[in-house]
Design a protein around this motif. Sequence first.
Motif, PDB file in Angstrom:
ATOM      1  N   HIS A  44       0.844  -1.194   0.000  1.00  0.00           N
ATOM      2  CA  HIS A  44       0.000   0.000   0.000  1.00  0.00           C
ATOM      3  C   HIS A  44       0.881   1.246   0.000  1.00  0.00           C
ATOM      4  N   VAL A  45       0.681   2.136  -0.986  1.00  0.00           N
ATOM      5  CA  VAL A  45       1.526   3.329  -1.102  1.00  0.00           C
ATOM      6  C   VAL A  45       0.751   4.634  -0.962  1.00  0.00           C
ATOM      7  N   GLY A  46      -0.566   4.563  -0.806  1.00  0.00           N
ATOM      8  CA  GLY A  46      -1.337   5.794  -0.648  1.00  0.00           C
ATOM      9  C   GLY A  46      -2.795   5.604  -1.032  1.00  0.00           C
ATOM     10  N   ASN A  47      -3.519   6.701  -1.133  1.00  0.00           N
ATOM     11  CA  ASN A  47      -4.932   6.685  -1.483  1.00  0.00           C
ATOM     12  C   ASN A  47      -5.225   7.687  -2.590  1.00  0.00           C
ATOM     13  N   PRO A  54     -12.569   6.766  -1.328  1.00  0.00           N
ATOM     14  CA  PRO A  54     -11.211   6.852  -1.877  1.00  0.00           C
ATOM     15  C   PRO A  54     -10.645   5.465  -2.151  1.00  0.00           C
ATOM     16  N   ARG A  55      -9.885   5.331  -3.247  1.00  0.00           N
ATOM     17  CA  ARG A  55      -9.300   4.045  -3.617  1.00  0.00           C
ATOM     18  C   ARG A  55      -7.883   3.916  -3.049  1.00  0.00           C
ATOM     19  N   SER A  56      -7.556   2.712  -2.624  1.00  0.00           N
ATOM     20  CA  SER A  56      -6.194   2.430  -2.189  1.00  0.00           C
ATOM     21  C   SER A  56      -5.289   2.283  -3.416  1.00  0.00           C
ATOM     22  N   ILE A  57      -4.085   2.802  -3.303  1.00  0.00           N
ATOM     23  CA  ILE A  57      -3.092   2.652  -4.361  1.00  0.00           C
ATOM     24  C   ILE A  57      -2.050   1.650  -3.877  1.00  0.00           C
ATOM     25  N   HIS A  58      -1.817   0.623  -4.672  1.00  0.00           N
ATOM     26  CA  HIS A  58      -0.903  -0.449  -4.267  1.00  0.00           C
ATOM     27  C   HIS A  58       0.152  -0.685  -5.347  1.00  0.00           C
ATOM     28  N   GLN A  59       1.348  -1.003  -4.888  1.00  0.00           N
ATOM     29  CA  GLN A  59       2.408  -1.448  -5.790  1.00  0.00           C
ATOM     30  C   GLN A  59       2.337  -2.965  -5.884  1.00  0.00           C
ATOM     31  N   SER A  60       2.188  -3.482  -7.086  1.00  0.00           N
ATOM     32  CA  SER A  60       2.041  -4.929  -7.261  1.00  0.00           C
ATOM     33  C   SER A  60       3.336  -5.660  -6.923  1.00  0.00           C
TER      34      SER A  60
END
Length: 522
Positions: A44-47, A54-60
């Motif tokens: 998880h790197v942010g929203n 709000p959507r979660s932003i993830h690095q795969s």
Amino acid sequence: METNRIAFGSCNNQNLTNPLWEILSERNPSAFIWAGDAIYADIHVGNDWSHFPPRSIHQSATPERFRQQYNKQRSNESYQSFLKKTNATIFGTIDDHDYGMNNGDSSFGFKEESGVAFLDFVGEEKDGLMYKRAEKGYGVYGVKVFDFSRDDGEYLLSDEEAGLDADLGSRKYHRGAEDTAAKRKYEEKRVAIFVLDARTNKTPWSDGFRAWVPNYNGDFLGERQWEWFESSIRKSNASVNIIVNGLQVHSYRHPNSNAAELWSHFPKSRQRLYDAILQDNVKAPMILSGDVHMAQFLRKDCIKSSDINKSDAKIRPLIEFTSSGMTHSWGTCFASSEKFHKTWKYYPLHFFSKSLMTLCHSIFPMPDLMVSKKKEYGRKGLNLFGNGGAENAKTGQQYSLELNFGEIEFDWKAKTVMIRAIGKDTGAPPLLSASFSFSQLEGIETIPGRTADIATTKKRGIHLMDGNFDGDNFCMNHKLAPNLFEIMTGFIGVTTFMVITLLGPQILFLLWVKKILRRSRK
């Protein structure tokens, strides 16, 4: 033995405290099934606050990270202790975070590496059918059959002994892969567990406005897995058939597929799943799922579409039991990232997550969610609680927001299945508990609590993606379908709470800053 147990769980972050393995060891199940998210391989790197919610932003994840994080979970002392004390068969399937891509789908670039890493983690044999499929990128799916009439430690049948896996036909030494259930004897103490992969071949969720409407062309399994499952379960001669996947099947909680990942967003795909499970030969089916960071009992009642106008039509209930949240849940902190559990951020998120989900269950219509009544019912001596509340567990709405794992106990003498959600408090009653007879799960006996009717479901059901979608079976929520006003009231109430709690503090802070600036100018 007259009783046997299996356990399952999901949403287990390798970077957080793992408090449930000691209790699992005490329960001593014959098998443990991962229902998704055995680890959190993505980061998880942010929203993204341009969306609401709000959507979660993830690095795969990368192949290297898969191995690192599975090794970390494998070396966890309490998990190691569970493996050594119980000698349980470990298997299962994946969801998005152990797949390596948040809200993952077929576009992920490391699907083969993901599947193989998971199967190495659980110790799947490399020459087994599940492993071979994963190596080819087909997905993490298969069937395990347990024959509890055998001696302890010898319950698990080989693929050849079980004879269900549709891919057995490709093995030269196998005979009779084409045989049907009609030719086979049903085994009284046999349990078949089908694990399905709803990520590797999944259609990506839509963006923008299209994310708010059902995708009738969307698919979860891919044609190869569909044909495998339909063929394999058709041959089952087990007394109980359990279908496991990472996502909830019955529920419909939010119209935006990016906000709540559910089978109901792909209606035709879900209908195909119902039709496969409800084939005539499939004895006592039930669904197990994960993902949502809580435990729930859900129920649909299904009628063959060809019998829908018959007054004596057979109704087959289909129970779904969700157990999710082994390290984090809506009752603790719904966020999986370590930074939200080991800093001051835990406290506001704990309040927000528990309050929000309690409110959702209070005001949003959930006609699939089972409700227990305190009064016992059933045949004398069996102590059946078809709608929950057994063993001093919770009555009322059958959900729990606490950390939990699931347990299925088979009583072969009484011919019943006891289903429990168990929390982290040693010696406490189960969080949830319900018992069903094999006959109830097959629709031979009635399970109390049904208030739905076909006419109302046809009229209102589309609001919550309930009812028939051109399939062999008409599956409806067991409680009366809500009207549009009830649904909108629930959405408005929950949205209002989220706006106030998420944006309220920021607005107050800006007003305070504005006030300070005004004073400084005077």
